[in-house]
Design an enzyme around this catalytic site. Structure first.
Site, PDB file in Angstrom:
ATOM      1  CE1 TYR A 135     -21.334 -10.130 -31.827  1.00  0.00           C
ATOM      2  CE2 TYR A 135     -23.129 -11.197 -33.006  1.00  0.00           C
ATOM      3  CZ  TYR A 135     -22.471 -10.049 -32.605  1.00  0.00           C
ATOM      4  OH  TYR A 135     -22.959  -8.815 -32.978  1.00  0.00           O
ATOM      5  CE  LYS A 170     -14.716  -2.534 -41.180  1.00  0.00           C
ATOM      6  NZ  LYS A 170     -14.788  -3.383 -39.973  1.00  0.00           N
ATOM      7  CG  MET A 215     -13.504  -2.971 -29.318  1.00  0.00           C
ATOM      8  SD  MET A 215     -12.990  -1.512 -30.253  1.00  0.00           S
ATOM      9  CE  MET A 215     -11.259  -1.872 -30.524  1.00  0.00           C
ATOM     10  CB  VAL A 247     -19.042   2.112 -35.227  1.00  0.00           C
ATOM     11  CG1 VAL A 247     -20.062   3.061 -34.594  1.00  0.00           C
ATOM     12  CG2 VAL A 247     -19.713   0.792 -35.575  1.00  0.00           C
ATOM     13  NE  ARG A 305      -6.530   0.388 -28.462  1.00  0.00           N
ATOM     14  CZ  ARG A 305      -6.378  -0.898 -28.802  1.00  0.00           C
ATOM     15  NH1 ARG A 305      -6.021  -1.775 -27.889  1.00  0.00           N
ATOM     16  NH2 ARG A 305      -6.578  -1.290 -30.038  1.00  0.00           N
ATOM     17  CE1 TYR A 338     -19.573   0.793 -31.727  1.00  0.00           C
ATOM     18  CE2 TYR A 338     -20.089   2.673 -30.330  1.00  0.00           C
ATOM     19  CZ  TYR A 338     -19.282   2.072 -31.266  1.00  0.00           C
ATOM     20  OH  TYR A 338     -18.174   2.721 -31.760  1.00  0.00           O
ATOM     21  N   GLY A 339     -20.297  -1.828 -27.889  1.00  0.00           N
ATOM     22  CA  GLY A 339     -19.203  -2.793 -28.043  1.00  0.00           C
ATOM     23  C   GLY A 339     -18.394  -2.849 -26.760  1.00  0.00           C
ATOM     24  CD1 TRP A 342     -25.638  -6.463 -31.639  1.00  0.00           C
ATOM     25  CD2 TRP A 342     -27.155  -7.760 -30.634  1.00  0.00           C
ATOM     26  NE1 TRP A 342     -25.393  -7.760 -32.024  1.00  0.00           N
ATOM     27  CE2 TRP A 342     -26.298  -8.569 -31.419  1.00  0.00           C
ATOM     28  CE3 TRP A 342     -28.178  -8.350 -29.897  1.00  0.00           C
ATOM     29  CZ2 TRP A 342     -26.457  -9.952 -31.499  1.00  0.00           C
ATOM     30  CZ3 TRP A 342     -28.330  -9.726 -29.969  1.00  0.00           C
ATOM     31  CH2 TRP A 342     -27.474 -10.514 -30.755  1.00  0.00           C
TER      32      TRP A 342
END
Length: 375
Positions: free
Chosen positions: A94, A370, A288, A196, A216, A285-286, A311
């Site tokens: 990170y 989560k 993956m 998000v 997906r 913002y990501g 971010w």
């Protein structure tokens, strides 16, 4: 999104001091989100002393609570999620890394047990969440500087409070800061089943904004579609469907999106971008998929598409002296929670002692739930 704005070497993170004792087997404890810790029970925390595979390097250890200073707050943690950024920090990949040894976790909710004599904004019994990354929330107790904490209402669901400071805040900002969206406008996003993504669906729904949600393909796709529609999604499509002519049918009833939200990268992003209005904005913002964002030259020349990045950690740093913006955002989100318009993402509650299983589950593909550590 005007309604949102009504009163409604890697750099290192500043972290609390970590004091540890030798590893011990965790005692059997009653799991509860309220109440003071058992007298004489040493605080526990999930500590890592080196970077690597989280299931291998994270250990449950006794922690010593530092002496309460004049500006400090003693907090009993209630619950804390495992987020992708937490995993990346432990892996050492990170952009922001805590000094080692470090307690994992950047998000969660705790109850104030005691405050220093110069603390004015908090009192025992208040609920608090991290004001920034690096707090180390995977622990049963901690002593933190007052400025590292934000007060939240104690009458909201504990899982909502535990997952409030990262994903809903990110969703709020990407919807509010890049395009002036009005009721009837639309947004397209990938990773719509992420934390998000679920928050984007709900916040957009509350403001009359339509959402086109890309996920997906997977074995349980019908269940996922049903769950996202129940949250308020207007359309749910797979990445493969983005390339099909049937996508045009969606835009017979809603306008093409002015805003695209990207958390994946690769082909998914390229295909999503094709459906954006001219002069529209895509916010990343990501990443993956760990693949670059590929954009056709024609999208810039003939459609004047804009690409931006976001971010949440940087936003907090940029607004460190603008507490009004932070307060407006948190107030708006908590109002949505109180109204039942913003709920916690799908969660699996896990006892702290089962942290290894939770870490492993959080890294599996196609997981829409989560992992929440109960502390």
């Amino acid at each position: 999104m005007q309604w949102l704005l009504r009163g409604a070497r890697s750099p290192q993170v500043r972290t609390p001091q970590v004091l540890t004792s030798p590893v011990r087997t965790a005692p059997v404890r009653t799991l509860s989100v309220r109440g003071a810790p058992t007298a004489g029970t040493p605080p526990l925390g999930l500590l890592y002393e080196r970077h690597g595979d989280p299931a291998a390097v994270v250990q449950l250890k006794d922690l010593e609570v530092p002496k309460l200073g004049d500006c400090n707050v003693h907090v009993k943690m209630l619950a804390a999620p495992i987020n992708p950024a937490d995993i990346n920090m432990i892996q050492g990949t990170y952009p922001l890394l805590s000094p080692l040894p470090a307690v994992g976790g950047n998000e969660g909710v705790g109850e104030v047990l005691e405050v220093g004599r110069r603390v004015t904004a908090l009192k025992p019994g208040d609920w608090v969440i991290p004001a920034d990354a690096g707090l180390g929330t995977w622990r049963t107790q901690g002593v933190f500087p007052e400025e590292m904490l934000l007060k939240v209402p104690s009458d909201i669901p504990v899982l909502c409070a535990a997952t409030l400071s990262v994903n809903p805040c990110t969703a709020f900002r990407v919807l509010a800061d890049f395009e002036s969206l009005l009721p009837g406008d639309s947004v397209i996003q990938n990773a719509a089943n992420s934390g998000v993504g679920q928050a984007v669906i709900q916040i957009a729904r509350a403001s009359g904004i339509k959402t086109i949600n890309v996920v997906r393909d997977r074995p349980d796709l019908p269940k996922l579609v049903e769950r996202l529609m129940a949250l308020g999604a207007d359309h749910v499509v797979t990445e493969e469907m983005l390339r099909k002519p049937e996508m045009k049918d969606i835009f017979k009833s809603i306008p093409r999106p002015r805003l695209a939200l990207n958390c994946v990268g690769g082909k998914s992003t390229t295909e999503m971008l094709r459906h954006l209005q001219p002069k529209g904005t895509m916010v990343t913002y990501g990443g993956m998929a760990k693949q670059p964002v590929m954009v056709p030259v024609s999208a810039f020349i003939f459609r004047d598409i804009r690409l931006r990045g976001f971010w949440m950690t940087q936003w907090r740093k940029d607004h460190a002296r603008d507490q009004e913006s932070v307060a407006v955002m948190m107030d708006a989100l908590c109002q949505l929670i109180h109204k039942g318009q913003l709920t916690a993402p799908a969660c699996t509650e896990v006892p702290l002692q089962d942290y290894r299983a939770a870490l492993e589950a959080s890294m599996k593909p196609f997981v829409s739930s989560k992992q929440i550590l109960l502390l």
